[in-house]
Design an enzyme around this catalytic site. Structure first.
Site, PDB file in Angstrom:
ATOM      1  N   HIS A 191       5.074  -9.141   4.886  1.00  0.00           N
ATOM      2  CA  HIS A 191       5.696  -9.182   3.563  1.00  0.00           C
ATOM      3  C   HIS A 191       6.001 -10.605   3.083  1.00  0.00           C
ATOM      4  CE1 HIS A 191       7.984  -7.680   0.152  1.00  0.00           C
ATOM      5  NE2 HIS A 191       7.880  -6.436   0.570  1.00  0.00           N
ATOM      6  N   THR A 192       5.079 -11.533   3.312  1.00  0.00           N
ATOM      7  CA  THR A 192       5.301 -12.902   2.833  1.00  0.00           C
ATOM      8  C   THR A 192       5.180 -12.985   1.307  1.00  0.00           C
ATOM      9  OG1 THR A 192       4.653 -13.979   4.881  1.00  0.00           O
ATOM     10  CG2 THR A 192       4.339 -15.252   2.880  1.00  0.00           C
ATOM     11  N   TYR A 193       6.087 -13.763   0.723  1.00  0.00           N
ATOM     12  CA  TYR A 193       6.030 -14.087  -0.704  1.00  0.00           C
ATOM     13  C   TYR A 193       5.371 -15.462  -0.841  1.00  0.00           C
ATOM     14  CZ  TYR A 193       9.654 -10.539  -1.807  1.00  0.00           C
ATOM     15  OH  TYR A 193      10.386  -9.388  -1.977  1.00  0.00           O
TER      16      TYR A 193
ATOM     17  N   ASN B  16       6.472   0.441   2.889  1.00  0.00           N
ATOM     18  CA  ASN B  16       6.438   1.059   1.566  1.00  0.00           C
ATOM     19  C   ASN B  16       7.294   2.333   1.544  1.00  0.00           C
ATOM     20  OD1 ASN B  16       5.505   1.690  -1.212  1.00  0.00           O
ATOM     21  ND2 ASN B  16       3.975   0.128  -0.754  1.00  0.00           N
ATOM     22  N   ARG B  17       7.029   3.195   0.563  1.00  0.00           N
ATOM     23  CA  ARG B  17       7.956   4.287   0.284  1.00  0.00           C
ATOM     24  C   ARG B  17       7.510   5.614   0.876  1.00  0.00           C
ATOM     25  NH1 ARG B  17       7.582   0.696  -3.867  1.00  0.00           N
ATOM     26  NH2 ARG B  17       9.568  -0.110  -4.683  1.00  0.00           N
TER      27      ARG B  17
ATOM     28  N   GLN C  45      -0.504  -3.512  -1.270  1.00  0.00           N
ATOM     29  CA  GLN C  45       0.507  -3.564  -2.312  1.00  0.00           C
ATOM     30  C   GLN C  45       0.504  -4.957  -2.925  1.00  0.00           C
ATOM     31  OE1 GLN C  45       2.140  -0.715  -2.796  1.00  0.00           O
ATOM     32  NE2 GLN C  45       3.793  -1.213  -4.227  1.00  0.00           N
TER      33      GLN C  45
ATOM     34  N   HIS D  31      10.269   0.770   3.631  1.00  0.00           N
ATOM     35  CA  HIS D  31      10.074  -0.272   4.652  1.00  0.00           C
ATOM     36  C   HIS D  31      10.838  -0.005   5.947  1.00  0.00           C
ATOM     37  CE1 HIS D  31       7.648  -2.439   1.912  1.00  0.00           C
ATOM     38  NE2 HIS D  31       8.557  -3.216   1.347  1.00  0.00           N
TER      39      HIS D  31
ATOM     40  N   GLU E 188       0.565  -7.169   0.417  1.00  0.00           N
ATOM     41  CA  GLU E 188       0.934  -6.414   1.621  1.00  0.00           C
ATOM     42  C   GLU E 188      -0.177  -5.419   1.955  1.00  0.00           C
ATOM     43  OE1 GLU E 188       4.996  -4.755   0.711  1.00  0.00           O
ATOM     44  OE2 GLU E 188       4.693  -6.051  -1.038  1.00  0.00           O
TER      45      GLU E 188
END
Length: 340
Positions: A172-174, A71-72, A278, A97, A305
């Site tokens: 981070h799987t979609y 993340n940021r 997330q 990331h 996430e």
């Protein structure tokens, strides 16, 4: 530094019901096959056909583990024990990331690959002091295990050797439970065991406040269609950190989310020990050429996430993500697949 002369390969875990392909490039899930209500098997994660396509840097973090800090981080800056650190700014004014070459863009060592009743694979990466601006040497491992016919577990660990450092790993799987090439996920039903989010400013950095989701577009405390109020979300869709409630537990993990796809009846339940998650609806995926000729557009998948909170290193009221030498970072995710 890891021996980067190691090549990137694809490995398989298969227990007869779930089949997962992974690569040691980024400790990445490249495909995951599970049956639907008719017993028909589909690949339910977005990705590419070849490792080379991941290595070209085209992937919007498909399937990988991101770090050293997911993340940021605001303006790519933080201070730790009186030392100021600067990271690559790669997402507007922020570091995202892990920077320009985070853990998703390196080759991990394969330390173990087991078949049998509970097939597993363990990836390991040695992150060195100063890598992407982060302090201290850190040894990171990620073990994916098919622990039952219907579930996959991911155990992530990190051991700092010589300096305190922030660590926040995220998978981070979609997901698209109708199949990776089946279009958008707006009809998927989502439930999130989080009654607050950490609201963000115009640069997607948390303000430090906690917002109750009840009565807002962010309310997934009971099952809701992804698309039902996505158009009312500021920006292009959901990209928000949920504060996970402590409720029902399974082997020390709390229920984070449930995803259901009506046409296939596939269900994913996610459990974790992380404080946040997330929820991201692939807002920036735009014409990506994926597996088998599929073209992934906006909202073609969604990410859960589990993580420490974004910018936690600069937010004293967020749970700390700093790990000291002698301590161990641990983060577990349990993915349960079913039909209902």
């Amino acid at each position: 530094m890891s021996d980067q002369s190691q090549k990137a390969h694809i490995f398989e875990l298969n227990n007869g019901t779930i089949r997962v392909n992974l690569t040691n490039y980024g400790a990445t899930i490249t495909s995951l096959f599970v049956p639907d209500k008719k017993g028909e098997v589909d690949d339910i994660v977005l990705g590419f056909d070849s490792i080379e396509e991941y290595m070209k840097g085209n992937a919007p973090y498909f399937g990988c583990i991101v770090g050293r800090v997911a993340n940021r981080i605001k303006e790519g800056k933080f201070s730790l024990e009186g030392v100021d650190y600067s990271l690559a700014v790669n997402n507007g004014p922020n570091s995202l990331h892990g920077g320009n070459k985070g853990f998703d863009k390196v080759i991990w060592d394969v330390v173990e690959h087991k078949s049998g009743e509970k097939p597993s694979i363990t990836f390991k990466y040695e992150s060195c002091d100063g890598e992407e601006g982060y302090p201290g040497d850190v040894t990171v491992t990620a073990t994916y295990t098919l622990i039952s016919s219907t579930s996959m577990r991911l155990d992530m660990e990190a051991l700092p050797k010589n300096k305190p450092t922030p660590v926040n790993l995220a998978q981070h799987t979609y997901w698209n439970l109708a199949g990776h090439s089946s279009g958008n996920v707006l009809d998927h039903l989502v439930q999130i065991w989080g009654s607050h989010i950490t609201p963000v400013d115009q640069d997607s950095i948390p303000t430090g406040e906690f917002l109750l989701v009840k009565g807002t577009v962010f309310d997934f405390t009971s099952e809701k269609r992804v698309g039902s109020s996505i158009s009312e979300v500021p920006g292009l869709g959901y990209d928000h950190n949920y504060v996970l409630d402590s409720g029902e537990e399974k082997s020390g993990l709390k229920h984070a989310a449930k995803l259901k796809e009506p046409s296939s009846s596939r269900v994913l339940n996610l459990w974790t020990d992380a404080p946040g998650m997330q929820f991201y609806t692939a807002n920036y995926v735009n014409g990506v050429s994926g597996k088998g000729g599929a073209v992934y557009e906006k909202h073609s998948g969604l990410c859960f996430e589990t993580q420490g909170f974004p910018n936690a290193i600069n937010q004293p009221n967020f749970p700390s993500i700093v790990i000291h030498p002698g301590q161990k970072y641990k983060h577990t995710m349990l993915f349960e697949f079913s039909v209902e």
